[in-house]
Scaffold this active site. Sequence first.
Site, PDB file in Angstrom:
ATOM      1  N   SER A   1       0.932  -1.237   0.145  1.00  0.00           N
ATOM      2  CA  SER A   1       0.096  -0.081  -0.041  1.00  0.00           C
ATOM      3  C   SER A   1       0.799   1.376  -0.063  1.00  0.00           C
ATOM      4  CB  SER A   1      -0.638   0.067   1.152  1.00  0.00           C
ATOM      5  OG  SER A   1      -0.162  -0.072   2.539  1.00  0.00           O
TER       6      SER A   1
ATOM      7  N   HIS B   1      21.566   4.968   2.965  1.00  0.00           N
ATOM      8  CA  HIS B   1      21.701   6.561   3.299  1.00  0.00           C
ATOM      9  C   HIS B   1      22.940   6.895   4.062  1.00  0.00           C
ATOM     10  CE1 HIS B   1      20.068  10.276   3.917  1.00  0.00           C
ATOM     11  NE2 HIS B   1      19.067  10.061   2.942  1.00  0.00           N
TER      12      HIS B   1
ATOM     13  N   ALA C   1       7.229   2.304   3.277  1.00  0.00           N
ATOM     14  CA  ALA C   1       8.258   3.156   3.488  1.00  0.00           C
ATOM     15  C   ALA C   1       7.916   4.527   2.711  1.00  0.00           C
ATOM     16  CB  ALA C   1       9.388   2.617   2.418  1.00  0.00           C
ATOM     17  N   SER C   2       6.967   4.488   1.718  1.00  0.00           N
ATOM     18  CA  SER C   2       6.627   5.694   0.955  1.00  0.00           C
ATOM     19  C   SER C   2       6.123   6.745   1.758  1.00  0.00           C
ATOM     20  CB  SER C   2       5.186   5.500   0.152  1.00  0.00           C
ATOM     21  OG  SER C   2       5.912   4.511  -1.246  1.00  0.00           O
TER      22      SER C   2
ATOM     23  N   HIS D   1      19.162   1.640   3.196  1.00  0.00           N
ATOM     24  CA  HIS D   1      17.969   2.737   2.809  1.00  0.00           C
ATOM     25  C   HIS D   1      17.052   2.072   1.589  1.00  0.00           C
ATOM     26  CE1 HIS D   1      15.706   6.569   2.610  1.00  0.00           C
ATOM     27  NE2 HIS D   1      16.496   6.601   1.246  1.00  0.00           N
TER      28      HIS D   1
ATOM     29  N   ARG E   1      24.936   9.085  -3.162  1.00  0.00           N
ATOM     30  CA  ARG E   1      25.015   8.762  -1.953  1.00  0.00           C
ATOM     31  C   ARG E   1      26.004   7.531  -1.803  1.00  0.00           C
ATOM     32  NH1 ARG E   1      18.373   8.078  -1.480  1.00  0.00           N
ATOM     33  NH2 ARG E   1      17.943  10.191  -0.650  1.00  0.00           N
TER      34      ARG E   1
ATOM     35  N   ARG F   1      20.797   4.311  -6.985  1.00  0.00           N
ATOM     36  CA  ARG F   1      19.543   5.011  -7.227  1.00  0.00           C
ATOM     37  C   ARG F   1      19.970   6.466  -7.186  1.00  0.00           C
ATOM     38  NH1 ARG F   1      15.226   7.219  -3.936  1.00  0.00           N
ATOM     39  NH2 ARG F   1      16.385   6.728  -2.268  1.00  0.00           N
TER      40      ARG F   1
ATOM     41  N   GLY G   1      11.592  14.172  -2.109  1.00  0.00           N
ATOM     42  CA  GLY G   1      10.410  14.684  -3.143  1.00  0.00           C
ATOM     43  C   GLY G   1      10.607  13.547  -4.076  1.00  0.00           C
TER      44      GLY G   1
ATOM     45  N   ALA H   1       3.397   2.846  -5.283  1.00  0.00           N
ATOM     46  CA  ALA H   1       3.250   2.129  -6.481  1.00  0.00           C
ATOM     47  C   ALA H   1       1.741   1.451  -6.249  1.00  0.00           C
ATOM     48  CB  ALA H   1       4.390   0.994  -6.225  1.00  0.00           C
TER      49      ALA H   1
ATOM     50  N   GLN I   1      11.215  11.666   2.743  1.00  0.00           N
ATOM     51  CA  GLN I   1      11.350  13.227   2.929  1.00  0.00           C
ATOM     52  C   GLN I   1      11.388  13.819   1.760  1.00  0.00           C
ATOM     53  OE1 GLN I   1      14.284  13.623   5.892  1.00  0.00           O
ATOM     54  NE2 GLN I   1      13.058  12.698   7.471  1.00  0.00           N
TER      55      GLN I   1
ATOM     56  N   GLU J   1      19.038  18.199  -4.888  1.00  0.00           N
ATOM     57  CA  GLU J   1      19.686  17.059  -4.174  1.00  0.00           C
ATOM     58  C   GLU J   1      20.812  16.511  -4.840  1.00  0.00           C
ATOM     59  OE1 GLU J   1      16.503  13.990  -3.279  1.00  0.00           O
ATOM     60  OE2 GLU J   1      15.488  15.357  -1.977  1.00  0.00           O
TER      61      GLU J   1
END
Length: 534
Positions: free
Chosen positions: A19, A241, A48-49, A348, A287, A383, A55, A22, A53, A119
């Site tokens: 939920s 992260h 996790a969505s 992360h 990262r 990513r 964007g 996605a 934080q 970022e």
Amino acid sequence: MSATAASTSLNFDVLIVGSGLAGLSAALLLAPTHRVAVLTKRGMADGASAWAQGGIAAVLGQGDSFASHVDDTLVAGGGLCDVDATRFVVEHAPECIAWLQSMGVPFSTEDGALHLTREGGHSHRRIVHATDATGAAVQATMMAQVRSHPQITLFENHTLVDLIIGSKLGLPQQGCVGLYALDADTDQVLTFSAPNTILATGGAGKVYLYTTNPDTATGDGIAAAWRAGCRVANMEFIQFHPTCLYHPHAKSFLISEAVRGEGGRLLRPDGSRFMPEHDARAELAPRDVVARAIDFEMKKGGFDCVYLDISHQPKAFLLEHFPNIYARCLELGIDIALQPIPVVPAAHYTCGGVLTDLEGRTDVSGLYALGEAACTGLHGANRLASNSLLECMVFARAAAQAMAAVDRAPAPQLPAWDDSQVIDSDELVVISHNWDELRRFMWDYVGIVRTNKRLDRAAHRIALLQSEIDEFYARHHVTRDLLELRNLVQVADLIVRSARTRQESRGLHFSRDYPGLAATAEATVLVPENVSQS
């Protein structure tokens, strides 16, 4: 609407497991034409969505371009991104932002336009955000839509046990026809059937001792798809992260990438800056570079943590851009306007996952994978920040369109779950002990920096755990803890297998035994043994 097994048929057009962004995106896109079931193993907001934080990356600003966003993604991905998948995602980003705006997501604005932040790894300001709680804002909006939709039935506290594959029923042409799920409220395993199933179960951060992920991130969809006969790819690439808050009372609270994007500096305990010594991009490096630099400094200096300092920015600026981070740190006695934030790296994001095409299809017909559970080719070896929420929406839309274009046969009558030969366990300590052991040796041996010897040790321990857990699973009534542990051990095995295969250092996989790059960049694809794909 909510549902119970007693009052609602368990036959649907589409089953969606998960939920997060996605799963909910797919549900809302399919609901006008399909009867949709959304299964989530805790509450709808527990994935996790909602924790995201930073964007959503999208080319919307002057001077930016699709080509630039693609290039930034390819650079971060260490030569392993699929170029077609990357272009596909980047080019569909603006329409996804417009879709969210049409639903009322309260994005941050400036002078009447969307405020775009920057970022690490991005060459332009292109991050659409809702202050520093974008995921929560998006999730709240979508959850309200899902709960009120008459075509969507929500099953909270339902944990995926396994997929039901036609070949195991003597119907190899049927592909995936449903799934078994444990209802935590009744302690019963229920049978769900549908011609289409979507795995949107998120990643596997809980395989590590320290993670920014919620407790739900146990790799359920990846493990279930592997057992069902799907290939998985690039599981060695676990993104750490760089800046998780280091505090005994702060569980899994990350300090957004955007803090460094807005000028935050990383410091040793003595106040000296170190990132310029590791990379010319300093704090704005991708990262993996930043996480390895922090890991190096902590080990070299024997530090428990390093510090992220944004105190040179005015307090008003911090309250406007990072209200949640400011408030949470203040609760713990840290005023980020006056003092630096103690941080450590933490697991992360799972960059690999179930191998899919550009419509979210897996190797098993009727089975799709979306979001962090999938490997679409977008992330490659690392990513790029804020590409993940975007990927969720782009592929949810593609999968919904693919399902609408293919009229699959209705699912056949499915057998009920048989637990007549199992017993309740009076030794649940076995589960908690094995869970703890797994997460500790994965952190020690399969973390930010790896060696052949460490990977060999991890593989040996995983084999012992798998044997023990398989026996326990066969003999005892299933529980959510047992199912999650079974999936985590399977995912740990896939991570270690992939890491042992990659004899180079690329992106998020750094090996002391193979510090250089291989001549060619190739994905790591694992194929299940003795399973016919349908």
